[in-house]
Design an enzyme around this catalytic site. Structure first.
Site, mmCIF file in Angstrom:
data_model
loop_
_atom_site.group_PDB
_atom_site.id
_atom_site.type_symbol
_atom_site.label_atom_id
_atom_site.label_comp_id
_atom_site.label_asym_id
_atom_site.label_seq_id
_atom_site.Cartn_x
_atom_site.Cartn_y
_atom_site.Cartn_z
ATOM 1 N N ASP A 51 0.827 -1.203 0.000
ATOM 2 C CA ASP A 51 0.000 0.000 0.000
ATOM 3 C C ASP A 51 0.868 1.262 0.000
ATOM 4 O OD1 ASP A 51 -2.041 1.921 0.600
ATOM 5 O OD2 ASP A 51 -3.177 0.367 1.634
ATOM 6 N N THR A 63 -7.042 3.718 -1.772
ATOM 7 C CA THR A 63 -6.788 2.310 -1.479
ATOM 8 C C THR A 63 -7.831 1.377 -2.084
ATOM 9 O OG1 THR A 63 -5.621 2.847 0.562
ATOM 10 C CG2 THR A 63 -6.554 0.634 0.397
ATOM 11 N N ASN A 78 -12.663 5.337 -1.586
ATOM 12 C CA ASN A 78 -12.749 4.606 -0.319
ATOM 13 C C ASN A 78 -14.158 4.684 0.263
ATOM 14 O OD1 ASN A 78 -10.078 3.821 -0.379
ATOM 15 N ND2 ASN A 78 -9.377 5.377 1.081
ATOM 16 N N LYS A 122 -5.729 -4.217 5.807
ATOM 17 C CA LYS A 122 -6.972 -3.461 5.693
ATOM 18 C C LYS A 122 -8.058 -4.363 5.134
ATOM 19 C CE LYS A 122 -4.604 0.936 4.678
ATOM 20 N NZ LYS A 122 -4.489 2.052 3.708
ATOM 21 N N ARG A 147 -10.517 -3.512 3.197
ATOM 22 C CA ARG A 147 -10.790 -3.198 1.800
ATOM 23 C C ARG A 147 -9.754 -3.792 0.859
ATOM 24 N NH1 ARG A 147 -9.826 1.581 4.606
ATOM 25 N NH2 ARG A 147 -8.094 2.924 3.962
ATOM 26 N N ASP A 202 1.634 2.453 3.773
ATOM 27 C CA ASP A 202 0.638 3.520 3.669
ATOM 28 C C ASP A 202 0.486 4.251 4.995
ATOM 29 O OD1 ASP A 202 -1.585 4.774 2.030
ATOM 30 O OD2 ASP A 202 -2.723 4.068 3.759
ATOM 31 N N HIS A 208 1.273 8.228 5.566
ATOM 32 C CA HIS A 208 0.314 9.196 6.095
ATOM 33 C C HIS A 208 0.798 9.829 7.393
ATOM 34 C CE1 HIS A 208 -2.951 8.698 3.303
ATOM 35 N NE2 HIS A 208 -2.961 7.383 3.460
ATOM 36 N N ASP A 230 -1.418 -0.215 -4.693
ATOM 37 C CA ASP A 230 -2.752 0.294 -4.979
ATOM 38 C C ASP A 230 -2.754 1.748 -5.424
ATOM 39 O OD1 ASP A 230 -1.819 0.991 -2.463
ATOM 40 O OD2 ASP A 230 -3.806 1.009 -1.540
ATOM 41 N N HIS A 288 -2.417 10.893 -0.618
ATOM 42 C CA HIS A 288 -2.449 10.562 -2.056
ATOM 43 C C HIS A 288 -3.860 10.870 -2.517
ATOM 44 C CE1 HIS A 288 -4.480 6.957 -0.511
ATOM 45 N NE2 HIS A 288 -3.519 6.944 0.411
#
Length: 545
Positions: free
Chosen positions: A42, A81, A102, A163, A165, A292, A296, A337, A480
């Site tokens: 990610d 993502t 998302n 995650k 997702r 990811d 962040h 992703d 992003h």
């Protein structure tokens, strides 16, 4: 490094196998692999891959001996993502997968925030977008795992990610095992039996989080990147080494420890299930999410990201060593992703003075309140995101809707941070792009993310290097999600034992991954898709035939 104990303690076999960059005595692959391993890292941008590839000596080094596509594209505009993961194993852009972001706004839902999460079943009573029931219902197309099961019902599909997702969008609708981290433990759909490996990993991870983490040692090549960047209110980032207090699951998640646990769990389940060791081809999907969270939390150009990628390289090496030990003939693809963008405070110090944070006035909720007050409208007028889909309350009359839309377009178009704003009609009138992704217009990028069922009335594109986080002192510092190539470009790396490696610098797309793997394992693609098969034979042969 002390965090490696989590990885080793989870499965004894990891402790017994050293990290390795290459296996011995490769021979040319003559038959399809029995196990396909798909890894999504990610926020692992093509820029990060280029920056660090010379430092990789373990897992990434092995992958770089295969087929290297350094200019892969998540070609669409909504570089988040959920949309990104939906492209990897479906062969389709978000406009076909239905995963346009998302989350999205639905003014007709009973929820106060009018928000629907991409991987939930919003019809569950009492749920909301932050307290939801995970579901694959919004994914409109089948995945590689489903193609495999259609061709051979005995094929098995395992999806493990940090995650929900990521696990759901790559795993699809028919998975044998699907597990994700919920902030406290690895969990799955309600009613699923918990394998022994998951029980052991949850116990091991809980024990690890309960212990304090000492600062990690900083490799020599990371030292120049270690410099504190002040963000205001006493907050700094850029010189961290992942020290954390006991019990901090949030800091655990934004550290190399997290990917250790994810990949160890995936390898453990694969070992226990003997994936690839039978007569049928199996699929192991791994979503490594820590990069990811690091991006962040700390940005992409400090000591934190350097340590994260150094550690992930070693973790991937251990993963491959475990798979080597099984004797299974396996193939690997690694991609991402979406890309990522560093925090503007550091970008400005690094020769990008135009980097800035978004003007809060562009927030659709605040803008909608102002427009509604001036037009005499009650209730919430606008929803969505300043850097993506903007929704107008469908309960307005046509005249009110048109007036609000015209005012939003006027305000966004006049703002110096906005590159473009498109209407639903403009996007729907745009034909899907057929040229290389780096040549796509902004409208074509928006079209690849647009699904009439879930997308907004308007789609906004901020100018390059505008970060859509107004205040870095209260949460994430970098992100992003833009139309721009720093968020669209990702590496795509294929490897199988014995293959002759090559590098293709020309652009390809993440929608090409699923048909490429289908060709490699001789599985028909049962539906029309957006992607194409990439020939992984470096010579006159063709893995797509």
């Amino acid at each position: 490094m002390k965090f490696a104990s989590t990885f080793a303690a989870a499965i004894a076999l990891f402790a017994a196998v050293p990290s390795s960059a290459q296996e011995a005595a490769p021979t040319a692959p003559r038959t399809p692999p029995k196990l396909v391993v798909v890894i999504s890292v990610d926020q692992f941008s093509a820029d990060l891959f280029a920056e660090y590839r010379a430092q990789f000596t373990q897992g990434f080094a092995r992958l770089m001996s295969g087929a290297v596509f350094p200019a892969g594209y998540q070609s669409h505009a909504a570089t988040e993502t959920c949309p990104g993961h939906s492209t990897i194993l479906t062969g389709d852009h978000p406009s076909r997968t239905g995963i346009i972001a998302n989350d999205w706004t639905d003014f007709n839902t009973a929820r106060t925030d009018k928000t629907v999460y991409c991987a939930e079943d919003e019809s569950v009573p009492g749920s909301d977008s932050s307290n939801y029931t995970v579901s694959d219902k919004h994914l409109k197309v089948p995945t590689l795992g489903e193609w495999m099961k259609l061709a051979d019902p005995q094929s098995r599909v395992v999806s493990v990610a940090g995650k929900d997702r990521a696990a759901v969008m790559m795993g699809g609708h028919k998975v044998d095992e699907l597990w994700w981290w919920n902030g406290k433990a690895f969990v799955s759909y309600a009613g699923r039996a918990e394998p022994a490996m998951v029980t052991r990993m949850n116990a091991s991870t809980a024990a690890r989080i309960a212990e304090a983490q000492e600062p990690l040692n900083l490799p020599a090549f990371c030292q120049a990147r270690s410099r504190a960047i002040p963000l205001g209110a006493g907050k700094t980032v850029g010189d961290g080494r992942f020290a954390r207090p006991a019990g901090s699951s949030g800091q655990f998640r934004a550290s190399p420890e997290f990917d250790d646990a994810i990949l160890a769990l995936g390898a453990g389940i694969a070992t226990d299930m003997k994936l690839g060791q039978g007569a049928h081809t199996d699929l192991l999907i791994l979503g490594a999410s820590a990069t990811d969270y690091v991006g962040h939390t700390y940005g992409t150009e400090g000591s934190e990201m350097c340590l994260q990628l150094f550690s992930l390289d070693q973790t991937l090496g251990r993963l491959f060593a475990v798979l080597d030990k099984t004797g299974v003939d396996y193939a690997v693809v690694l991609t991402a992703d979406h890309g990522g963008h560093d925090l503007p405070e550091r970008n400005r110090e690094h020769a990008a003075p135009m980097a800035e944070r978004i003007d809060p006035a562009l927030n659709p909720f605040a803008m909608g309140k102002d427009i509604g007050a001036k037009m005499g409208l009650t209730g919430r007028v606008l929803g969505g995101s300043a850097a993506g889909d903007i929704y107008i309350d469908p309960k307005l009359t046509k005249a009110q809707h048109d007036a609000v839309q015209a005012e939003v377009i006027k305000r966004y178009s006049a703002h110096p941070q906005v590159q473009a704003i498109f209407t639903r009609a403009q996007i729907m009138a745009t034909a899907p792009a057929t040229t290389p992704p780096e040549t796509w217009t902004l409208l074509e990028r928006a079209r690849a993310s647009f699904d009439p069922q879930h997308s907004g009335d308007l789609v906004a594109a901020l100018k390059p290097r505008v970060t859509p986080i107004a205040d870095p002192t209260r949460g994430s510092v970098a992100t992003h999600g833009s139309f721009w190539d720093y968020d669209r470009r990702v590496p795509i790396l294929f490897w199988q034992k014995g293959m002759t490696g090559f590098e293709q610098p020309l652009s390809v797309e993440t929608v090409d991954i699923a048909p490429t793997l289908a060709g490699l394992i001789h599985v028909p693609v049962p539906v029309a898709i957006d992607g194409r098969c990439l020939d992984l034979d470096a010579g006159a042969g063709d893995t797509c035939k």
